[in-house]
Design an enzyme around this catalytic site. Structure first.
Site, PDB file in Angstrom:
ATOM      1  N   LYS A 179       0.900  -1.286   0.321  1.00  0.00           N
ATOM      2  CA  LYS A 179      -0.067   0.055   0.413  1.00  0.00           C
ATOM      3  C   LYS A 179       0.827   1.415  -0.046  1.00  0.00           C
ATOM      4  CE  LYS A 179      -3.319  -2.427   0.497  1.00  0.00           C
ATOM      5  NZ  LYS A 179      -5.116  -2.938  -0.766  1.00  0.00           N
ATOM      6  N   ASP A 207      -1.163  -5.776  -5.513  1.00  0.00           N
ATOM      7  CA  ASP A 207      -2.739  -5.675  -5.214  1.00  0.00           C
ATOM      8  C   ASP A 207      -3.024  -5.757  -7.273  1.00  0.00           C
ATOM      9  OD1 ASP A 207      -5.143  -5.500  -4.404  1.00  0.00           O
ATOM     10  OD2 ASP A 207      -4.596  -3.595  -2.964  1.00  0.00           O
ATOM     11  N   HIS A 297      -6.540 -13.100  -8.051  1.00  0.00           N
ATOM     12  CA  HIS A 297      -7.302 -11.987  -6.923  1.00  0.00           C
ATOM     13  C   HIS A 297      -8.323 -12.057  -7.902  1.00  0.00           C
ATOM     14  CE1 HIS A 297      -8.970  -8.424  -6.051  1.00  0.00           C
ATOM     15  NE2 HIS A 297      -7.644  -8.312  -4.597  1.00  0.00           N
TER      16      HIS A 297
END
Length: 488
Positions: A179, A207, A297
């Site tokens: 992040k 991500d 994901h």
């Protein structure tokens, strides 16, 4: 002989009248149908239009997802039409809901190309979701016959081999997502990876939407990330990894990125659900060939899996992805920031991890399933979880899971390494308490407080996030039991 003539006469008079006749009359409804071991079974939640009989609506779904069109066609007589017609064989009202029904439909195995998720889905979810006879339609569950499953590769690596490669046993894997997910330079990105792994995590990960943007191209990210992995592994004396997202615009680009990830020493690469079923299967084949763990994901799934009356239940995605061959898939946390009813998520995890599952209506499992020795997929719990929830996570999700603390690592006031250490100490203290036979669920908060006495980063994490919870009632809960989302 007379029965054969009578049967042909009946079929000709009832099934092949010219024009438009009800789907049930065309043979797509058969309450006496005897299910074959080789049948593909599907359960749909149907909401018929006002005035449409639920049996006719179910027959219409069976017809339009197999061989039918809107009118009788004589070319059916050139096929084994009685065999190839899907059969709706059971319709039950949904408990405690008006005007919704569960429709059970059987499909002959020969309707589907071997080893192709794309072909399976083209039938099962191809046209029927826009069908006017129903106001809403949801695919709730499927049963795949062993004969069909044997045509699929299954997970490229699987849980057991992954544990052996990582040398991690007796506890969940620990991870974190870098992040902010977008905007970091390559060097800063690699620093985040290094700090998280050195602090005690097993994995860091990209991500879903970090690919190759102007602020950081993919090759730069791969190189700096693997530098962080190698330095942290050397410092900790443990095997570490980073999920390198190889998602790209074309298969050629994905192959290039995946091959480079292998060249620079990564043991795992990552793709997004949005690349599509064929691309997922293709990358799974590549991953097995190159001895790489493949992380998926589930980006985009909630656009069709979250609403209870229309779309597709996530358990079906879990089944398809186990067949397709991924090793990891995000499957919910129960206590985090994303949708997740406890019983529903337990059903997802069992679908991914068990060799066989029985009918379990509270968990949303409508069919027994034998997985034909396909390897196990590791569920991933990610999104809004922190060290203070460790007892709940271990209780709900068990050992065979990747617990990913993104904000719960990188948001730590004392830095990324401290955040990682807090999570590692919290997990190990909880696993130790469990192994000693303590009631770690009831004693969880005290176990964490005791561990924090000798771990400053854990104490800071507990103080910072002690009041944080995401206690909303799930939109998708079991129909056979009331199960509000729990966050104790």
């Amino acid at each position: 002989m007379s029965q054969s003539v009578e049967s042909r006469t009946r079929i000709k008079s009832e099934r092949y009248e010219s024009g438009v006749i009800p789907y049930a009359k065309m043979g797509y409804w058969d309450a006496d149908y005897v299910i074959k071991e080789t049948d593909v079974l599907a359960l749909f939640r149907i909401t018929p239009q006002p005035g449409v009989d639920p049996i006719e609506a179910s027959a219409a779904i069976a017809g339009e997802s197999s061989t039918a069109t809107w009118t009788v066609v004589w070319t059916d007589l050139l096929t084994a039409c009685d065999l190839y017609r899907a059969k709706a064989y059971r319709v039950d009202p949904v408990p405690n809901v008006a005007d919704q029904y569960f429709a059970y439909i059987a499909y002959d195995i020969d309707l589907f190309e071997e080893g192709s998720i794309a072909n399976l889905t083209a039938s099962i979810i191809g046209n029927v979701f826009g069908f006017k006879a129903v106001k809403a339609l949801r695919l709730e569950d499927m049963r795949m016959p062993v004969a069909y499953l044997k045509t699929f590769q299954g997970p490229a690596t699987g849980l057991i081999v992954e544990r052996e490669r990582m040398d991690k046993f007796g506890r969940p894997f620990l991870g974190a997502t870098v992040k902010p997910k977008l905007g970091l330079s390559g060097k800063n990105y690699g620093r985040v990876v290094y700090e998280g792994l050195k602090g005690g995590l097993d994995f860091l990960k990209d991500d879903e939407n970090i690919n190759s943007q102007p602020f950081m191209r993919w090759k730069e990210r791969f190189l700096y990330s693997m530098e962080g992995v190698n330095k942290a592994s050397a410092a900790a004396g443990e095997i570490k990894g980073h999920y390198l997202n190889v998602t790209a615009a074309t298969m050629e680009d994905m192959y290039e990125r995946a091959e480079f990830s292998k060249e620079v020493g990564s043991i795992i690469c990552m793709i997004d659900l949005v690349i599509g079923y064929t691309a997922i299967q293709t990358m799974a084949i590549w991953a097995r060939k190159h001895d790489m763990i493949l992380h998926l994901h589930r980006a985009g799934n909630s656009t069709y899996s979250r609403q209870k009356n229309h779309g597709m239940n996530f358990r079906v995605i879990c089944k398809w992805m186990r067949m397709a061959g991924v090793d990891h898939i995000h499957a919910g946390t129960v206590v985090g920031k994303l949708e997740g009813d406890p019983l529903m998520i337990k059903g997802f995890y069992n679908t991914l991890l068990e060799s066989e599952t029985d009918i379990n209506l509270p968990q949303g499992l409508f069919f027994a399933q034998n997985w034909a020795s396909l390897r196990k997929v590791v569920p991933v719990a990610s999104g809004g979880i922190h060290a203070g929830q460790m007892h709940q996570l271990l209780d709900y999700l068990g050992d065979d899971v990747v617990l990913q603390f993104g904000g719960g690592t990188i948001g730590h006031p004392d830095g990324i390494q401290a955040g990682a250490t807090a999570n590692r100490v919290a997990l190990e203290s909880m696993v130790m308490a469990r192994n000693e036979g303590r009631n770690y669920v009831a004693e969880g908060p005290q176990i964490l407080r005791d561990a924090a006495k000798t771990c400053g980063p854990l104490q800071t994490a507990l103080d910072l996030w002690k009041d944080i919870s995401f206690n909303y009632t799930s939109t998708d809960t079991a129909d056979f039991v009331e199960t509000p989302t729990a966050n104790i």
